[in-house]
Design a protein around this motif. Structure first.
Motif, mmCIF file in Angstrom:
data_model
loop_
_atom_site.group_PDB
_atom_site.id
_atom_site.type_symbol
_atom_site.label_atom_id
_atom_site.label_comp_id
_atom_site.label_asym_id
_atom_site.label_seq_id
_atom_site.Cartn_x
_atom_site.Cartn_y
_atom_site.Cartn_z
ATOM 1 N N ARG A 112 0.867 -0.996 -0.079
ATOM 2 C CA ARG A 112 0.058 -0.105 0.002
ATOM 3 C C ARG A 112 0.911 1.357 0.196
ATOM 4 N NH1 ARG A 112 -2.919 -3.107 4.278
ATOM 5 N NH2 ARG A 112 -4.896 -3.981 3.290
ATOM 6 N N ARG A 146 0.005 3.843 -3.217
ATOM 7 C CA ARG A 146 -0.287 5.097 -2.998
ATOM 8 C C ARG A 146 0.652 6.015 -3.744
ATOM 9 N NH1 ARG A 146 0.829 5.751 2.886
ATOM 10 N NH2 ARG A 146 -1.165 4.918 3.142
ATOM 11 N N GLY A 183 -0.959 6.217 -7.205
ATOM 12 C CA GLY A 183 -2.463 6.856 -7.228
ATOM 13 C C GLY A 183 -3.606 5.714 -7.499
ATOM 14 N N THR A 198 -6.398 4.374 -6.191
ATOM 15 C CA THR A 198 -7.224 4.541 -5.107
ATOM 16 C C THR A 198 -8.353 3.451 -4.944
ATOM 17 O OG1 THR A 198 -8.640 5.872 -6.415
ATOM 18 C CG2 THR A 198 -6.723 6.851 -5.194
ATOM 19 N N ARG A 199 -8.228 2.446 -5.906
ATOM 20 C CA ARG A 199 -9.511 1.556 -5.955
ATOM 21 C C ARG A 199 -8.799 0.157 -5.814
ATOM 22 N NH1 ARG A 199 -13.877 2.446 -8.237
ATOM 23 N NH2 ARG A 199 -14.710 0.379 -6.871
ATOM 24 N N ASP A 214 -6.581 -2.678 -3.611
ATOM 25 C CA ASP A 214 -6.476 -3.266 -2.128
ATOM 26 C C ASP A 214 -6.373 -4.831 -1.821
ATOM 27 O OD1 ASP A 214 -5.360 -2.962 0.479
ATOM 28 O OD2 ASP A 214 -7.233 -1.856 0.995
ATOM 29 N N THR A 220 -8.511 -5.022 -8.048
ATOM 30 C CA THR A 220 -8.448 -3.612 -8.514
ATOM 31 C C THR A 220 -9.281 -3.530 -9.688
ATOM 32 O OG1 THR A 220 -6.564 -2.345 -9.556
ATOM 33 C CG2 THR A 220 -6.765 -4.637 -10.251
ATOM 34 N N ASP A 242 -7.589 1.447 -12.677
ATOM 35 C CA ASP A 242 -6.806 1.602 -11.638
ATOM 36 C C ASP A 242 -5.338 0.940 -12.353
ATOM 37 O OD1 ASP A 242 -7.383 3.241 -9.538
ATOM 38 O OD2 ASP A 242 -6.896 1.704 -8.053
#
Length: 326
Positions: free
Chosen positions: A179, A184, A187, A189-190, A192, A233, A237
């Motif tokens: 992460r 990060r 960029g 953001t969606r 994880d 993801t 992304d």
């Protein structure tokens, strides 16, 4: 490829997932097909998050290489120097670079050279696999297959071991390392690591054909994977990732990451550090295939074009991915 041809393949194969093509951030084609949840009849959308299975290995590699860039470890660091007495069957001369290039020769807990079906249950107590350390019993007891550096041998265990080495060298859990050092700065953001037993509403359930029914993959994969898979993801992304990666936003040594280290004729590709490479061009590739997940994303750094196919079935992505591959 014309839009109608993609639609035709999707219809003929019952494709469930997302197809996305963009050039330098300008979307040329983007469409979702099929259902994210067959139980509740929830449709896939362009914002649906999909598991990418071994596509996650590229992110593991970048987390490790980011640590190397900061001097926390080196490509020449031996696994044994951080493993101590754990996993005694891993040879003393196996290095981080061997693990990154699938040339370590260590035994594999999920050996893809063994003839198994994608519907087989291969990870044991899936619900217990929530941390990298929890994988130690699964990684242990697999004899060495060949001497380190001797040849290419695709190895899932190698990337779980890399996650373990990264944790012990960096003092931060693997998921947080990825992460902080990859997602990060890229960029994303969606994107994880999602637990399979508490998927959010925007994540696609992975499906397998079992005994004449479509069943979820919850018992086939670790509940929270590490190192060799586990990332969810979106297609958008992934395009964001490729642009950030080649811009040097994640690691400085982009050329070293995508420098061919091994020819893999069986796959008609080459391999760098955690990334597949086209057999004759500079195109970089991430691929994942697992129970209830299939994924391929190809990026041409010269034109900035990305072709991505995400699917919540196995191997649902392949017919369209093959047709799209330049």
């Amino acid at each position: 490829m014309p839009r109608g041809d993609i639609d035709k393949i999707a219809k003929e194969t019952g494709f469930s997932g997302v197809v996305w093509i963009d050039r330098g951030g300008q979307i040329e084609f983007a469409k979702a097909y099929g259902l994210a949840s067959r139980t509740y009849r929830v449709a896939n959308t362009l914002d649906t998050r999909f598991g990418i299975a071994s596509g996650s290995k590229g992110f593991t590699a970048l987390a490790v290489l980011s640590l190397a860039q900061d001097g926390v470890l080196k490509l020449s660091t031996t696994a044994r120097s951080l493993l101590g007495k754990d996993l005694p069957l891993i040879a003393d001369d196996v290095t981080v670079e061997h693990l990154l290039t699938h040339t370590s020769g260590i035994g594999d807990y999920l050996d893809e050279e063994v003839d198994t079906e994608i519907t087989d249950y291969v990870v044991g107590a899936a619900h217990e696999l929530t941390t990298t350390e929890a994988f130690l019993p699964l990684l242990d007891g697999h004899p060495t297959k060949f001497r380190a550096g001797e040849r290419f041998g695709y190895c899932n265990s190698g990337f779980v071991v890399l996650a373990l080495l990264a944790e012990r060298a960096g003092g931060v859990g693997y998921h947080d390392l990825v992460r902080e050092r990859v997602l990060r700065p890229a960029g994303m953001t969606r994107t994880d690591f999602l637990r399979s037993d508490e998927l959010p509403a925007d994540a696609a359930v992975g499906y397998l054909p079992l005994n004449g029914a479509d069943r979820s993959n919850i018992f086939h994969l670790p509940v929270l994977a590490t190192g060799d898979g586990g990332i969810h993801t979106t297609a958008g992304d992934i395009s964001t990732f490729w642009r950030a990666f080649f811009a040097g936003d994640i690691v400085d040594s982009v050329e070293e990451v995508v420098r061919p280290r091994r020819d893999v004729p069986k796959q008609s590709m080459r391999y760098g550090l955690g990334f597949w490479l086209h057999e004759s061009t500079d195109t970089a590739i991430l691929v994942g295939y697992d129970a209830g997940a299939s994924f391929k994303s190809t990026h041409d750094p010269h034109t900035g074009t990305t072709w991505t196919v995400l699917s919540n079935t196995s191997p649902g992505a392949w017919p369209i991915a093959r047709a799209l591959t330049p």
